[in-house]
Design a protein around this motif. Structure first.
Motif, PDB file in Angstrom:
ATOM      1  N   LEU A   1       0.816  -1.214   0.000  1.00  0.00           N
ATOM      2  CA  LEU A   1       0.000   0.000   0.000  1.00  0.00           C
ATOM      3  C   LEU A   1       0.849   1.263   0.000  1.00  0.00           C
ATOM      4  O   LEU A   1       1.858   1.347   0.678  1.00  0.00           O
ATOM      5  N   ASN A   2       0.406   2.248  -0.773  1.00  0.00           N
ATOM      6  CA  ASN A   2       0.873   3.625  -0.586  1.00  0.00           C
ATOM      7  C   ASN A   2      -0.039   4.192   0.494  1.00  0.00           C
ATOM      8  O   ASN A   2      -0.998   4.901   0.207  1.00  0.00           O
ATOM      9  N   LEU A   3       0.268   3.850   1.729  1.00  0.00           N
ATOM     10  CA  LEU A   3      -0.676   3.993   2.825  1.00  0.00           C
ATOM     11  C   LEU A   3      -1.149   5.427   3.014  1.00  0.00           C
ATOM     12  O   LEU A   3      -0.363   6.358   3.191  1.00  0.00           O
ATOM     13  N   ALA A   4      -2.478   5.596   2.997  1.00  0.00           N
ATOM     14  CA  ALA A   4      -3.123   6.891   3.195  1.00  0.00           C
ATOM     15  C   ALA A   4      -4.377   6.681   4.030  1.00  0.00           C
ATOM     16  O   ALA A   4      -4.811   5.544   4.261  1.00  0.00           O
ATOM     17  N   LYS A   5      -4.971   7.775   4.459  1.00  0.00           N
ATOM     18  CA  LYS A   5      -6.161   7.689   5.305  1.00  0.00           C
ATOM     19  C   LYS A   5      -7.286   6.915   4.628  1.00  0.00           C
ATOM     20  O   LYS A   5      -8.059   6.209   5.282  1.00  0.00           O
ATOM     21  N   ARG A   6      -7.363   7.005   3.307  1.00  0.00           N
ATOM     22  CA  ARG A   6      -8.431   6.330   2.585  1.00  0.00           C
ATOM     23  C   ARG A   6      -8.362   4.806   2.696  1.00  0.00           C
ATOM     24  O   ARG A   6      -9.335   4.114   2.409  1.00  0.00           O
ATOM     25  N   HIS A   7      -7.205   4.277   3.107  1.00  0.00           N
ATOM     26  CA  HIS A   7      -7.062   2.830   3.204  1.00  0.00           C
ATOM     27  C   HIS A   7      -7.453   2.273   4.574  1.00  0.00           C
ATOM     28  O   HIS A   7      -7.629   1.061   4.717  1.00  0.00           O
ATOM     29  N   LEU A   8      -7.578   3.120   5.574  1.00  0.00           N
ATOM     30  CA  LEU A   8      -7.759   2.633   6.943  1.00  0.00           C
ATOM     31  C   LEU A   8      -9.049   1.841   7.125  1.00  0.00           C
ATOM     32  O   LEU A   8      -9.048   0.767   7.734  1.00  0.00           O
TER      33      LEU A   8
ATOM     34  N   TYR B   1       3.380  -4.217   3.215  1.00  0.00           N
ATOM     35  CA  TYR B   1       4.495  -3.435   2.692  1.00  0.00           C
ATOM     36  C   TYR B   1       3.993  -2.007   2.533  1.00  0.00           C
ATOM     37  O   TYR B   1       3.059  -1.753   1.766  1.00  0.00           O
ATOM     38  N   VAL B   2       4.593  -1.082   3.268  1.00  0.00           N
ATOM     39  CA  VAL B   2       4.126   0.308   3.293  1.00  0.00           C
ATOM     40  C   VAL B   2       5.049   1.185   2.458  1.00  0.00           C
ATOM     41  O   VAL B   2       6.271   1.160   2.629  1.00  0.00           O
ATOM     42  N   TYR B   3       4.441   1.981   1.574  1.00  0.00           N
ATOM     43  CA  TYR B   3       5.181   2.943   0.774  1.00  0.00           C
ATOM     44  C   TYR B   3       4.536   4.315   0.931  1.00  0.00           C
ATOM     45  O   TYR B   3       3.394   4.419   1.387  1.00  0.00           O
ATOM     46  N   PRO B   4       5.258   5.388   0.597  1.00  0.00           N
ATOM     47  CA  PRO B   4       4.722   6.741   0.821  1.00  0.00           C
ATOM     48  C   PRO B   4       3.388   6.973   0.120  1.00  0.00           C
ATOM     49  O   PRO B   4       3.129   6.423  -0.957  1.00  0.00           O
TER      50      PRO B   4
ATOM     51  N   ALA C   1       9.225  -2.011   4.983  1.00  0.00           N
ATOM     52  CA  ALA C   1       9.534  -0.853   4.119  1.00  0.00           C
ATOM     53  C   ALA C   1       9.411   0.453   4.885  1.00  0.00           C
ATOM     54  O   ALA C   1      10.118   0.652   5.868  1.00  0.00           O
ATOM     55  N   CYS C   2       8.528   1.361   4.473  1.00  0.00           N
ATOM     56  CA  CYS C   2       8.477   2.717   5.052  1.00  0.00           C
ATOM     57  C   CYS C   2       7.654   2.709   6.334  1.00  0.00           C
ATOM     58  O   CYS C   2       6.541   3.261   6.394  1.00  0.00           O
ATOM     59  N   VAL C   3       8.201   2.116   7.365  1.00  0.00           N
ATOM     60  CA  VAL C   3       7.443   1.889   8.599  1.00  0.00           C
ATOM     61  C   VAL C   3       7.157   3.169   9.381  1.00  0.00           C
ATOM     62  O   VAL C   3       6.295   3.176  10.272  1.00  0.00           O
ATOM     63  N   THR C   4       7.874   4.262   9.062  1.00  0.00           N
ATOM     64  CA  THR C   4       7.631   5.523   9.777  1.00  0.00           C
ATOM     65  C   THR C   4       6.606   6.398   9.080  1.00  0.00           C
ATOM     66  O   THR C   4       6.358   7.519   9.515  1.00  0.00           O
ATOM     67  N   GLU C   5       5.999   5.909   8.014  1.00  0.00           N
ATOM     68  CA  GLU C   5       4.967   6.677   7.315  1.00  0.00           C
ATOM     69  C   GLU C   5       3.773   6.939   8.241  1.00  0.00           C
ATOM     70  O   GLU C   5       3.519   6.176   9.184  1.00  0.00           O
ATOM     71  N   PRO C   6       3.019   8.023   7.981  1.00  0.00           N
ATOM     72  CA  PRO C   6       1.826   8.304   8.785  1.00  0.00           C
ATOM     73  C   PRO C   6       0.863   7.118   8.789  1.00  0.00           C
ATOM     74  O   PRO C   6       0.770   6.387   7.805  1.00  0.00           O
ATOM     75  N   TYR C   7       0.197   6.929   9.888  1.00  0.00           N
ATOM     76  CA  TYR C   7      -0.828   5.908  10.106  1.00  0.00           C
ATOM     77  C   TYR C   7      -0.264   4.527  10.458  1.00  0.00           C
ATOM     78  O   TYR C   7      -1.011   3.661  10.888  1.00  0.00           O
ATOM     79  N   VAL C   8       1.038   4.321  10.288  1.00  0.00           N
ATOM     80  CA  VAL C   8       1.603   3.009  10.597  1.00  0.00           C
ATOM     81  C   VAL C   8       1.614   2.755  12.097  1.00  0.00           C
ATOM     82  O   VAL C   8       1.183   1.696  12.568  1.00  0.00           O
TER      83      VAL C   8
END
Length: 223
Positions: free
Chosen positions: A70-77, A96-99, A143-150
Motif C-alpha cells: 500500500l501507498n498507505l493513506a487515510k483512505r485505506h484505513l 508493505y508500506v510505501y509513501p 519498508a516505510c514503517v515511519t509513514e503516517p498511520y503506521v
C-alpha cells in the motif's frame, strides 16, 4: 481489466486491477474467498473502504494469510478494518508500506469519513474482529514503517490481537525475493528517507505500546 496471478489449485492468489468495475471485482473476490494465501494492493483495499463506508453487505473470506502492498493513506484505513472484520480465520498479515501519493494526502471525503477531528481512526472503530480474538498470530510490516498511520495501526493490532505471537517490523524495502513481493514492488520508488532520529523515536514508541497478548514478541529492524 483484472489480472489474476495464482498458484496451483488457486491456493495462492495475487490480485491487482485497473479500470475494473466494482461489481466485477466483488464477484471475483467472492469466488476467491476460500484460497489460503491472498495478495492485494491499493485498489482492492480502497474498494473495501468504499464498501465499509457505504455499509454494504459484507462477504466473509477464509484467507489464512494476506499480504498487502500500500501507498498507505487515510483512505485505506477503513479498508484494512473491513478486511480484518471479514477474514475470520486470518493467521498472518503482511503489509508493505510505501509513501502516500500526492492525491491521497489532500483533504477529501476519506478524511471526513475517517475522523475529521484528527484523532486516530482506530480509536473509533466499532465491530467484531473474530480473527483478532482467535487466530491472528503473525504480523509483518515492512519498508516505510515511519509513514503516517503506521504507528496507529501497530498500536491497534498490539492492543486487540489476543493470540498474537510475533510482530516483525523492518524498514527494509523487500524481505526476500518471493514472487509476490517482486510482482507488487517493481516500479515503486521510495520518496522519503527517515532520519536516524525518526527511526529511534519510532522504535521507542513501538516498544512502549501495550500488548494484550501475553505471548506477543516484537522483532524490529530499522535503519
Amino acid at each position: 481489466m483484472i489480472n489474476l496471478d495464482c498458484g496451483s489449485s488457486l491456493n495462492d492468489v495475487a490480485l491487482c486491477g485497473s479500470g475494473w468495475r466494482r461489481g466485477e471485482v466483488k464477484t471475483l473476490l467472492e469466488k476467491l474467498r476460500n484460497v489460503a494465501y491472498f495478495t492485494l494492493g491499493n485498489r482492492i483495499i480502497q474498494g473495501f473502504s468504499t464498501w465499509k463506508l457505504k455499509n454494504e453487505l459484507r462477504p466473509s473470506f477464509n484467507w489464512k494469510s494476506v499480504t498487502m502492498t500500500l501507498n498507505l493513506a487515510k483512505r485505506h484505513l477503513s479498508g484494512i478494518s473491513y478486511l480484518l472484520e471479514t477474514c475470520d480465520f486470518l493467521e498472518t498479515l503482511t503489509i508493505y508500506v510505501y509513501p502516500s501519493k500526492p492525491k491521497d494526502i489532500q483533504g477529501n471525503m476519506w478524511d471526513r469519513a475517517c475522523n475529521s477531528d484528527g484523532s486516530s481512526y482506530w480509536h473509533s472503530v466499532e465491530g467484531t474482529f473474530h480473527c483478532l480474538a482467535h487466530h491472528l498470530k503473525n504480523v509483518m510490516i515492512y519498508a516505510c514503517v515511519t509513514e503516517p498511520y503506521v504507528i496507529e495501526l501497530i498500536e491497534f493490532l498490539l492492543g486487540n490481537a489476543l493470540v498474537l505471537e510475533r510482530m516483525v517490523i523492518s524498514s527494509r524495502k523487500i524481505s526476500g525475493e518471493t514472487r509476490k513481493e517482486i510482482f507488487y514492488s517493481k516500479g515503486i520508488v521510495l520518496q522519503k528517507v527517515p532520519t536516524s532520529d525518526m527511526l529511534l523515536d519510532f522504535s521507542k514508541k513501538v516498544l512502549s505500546l501495550p500488548r494484550i497478548s501475553p505471548h506477543a514478541v516484537i522483532h524490529m529492524t530499522v535503519g
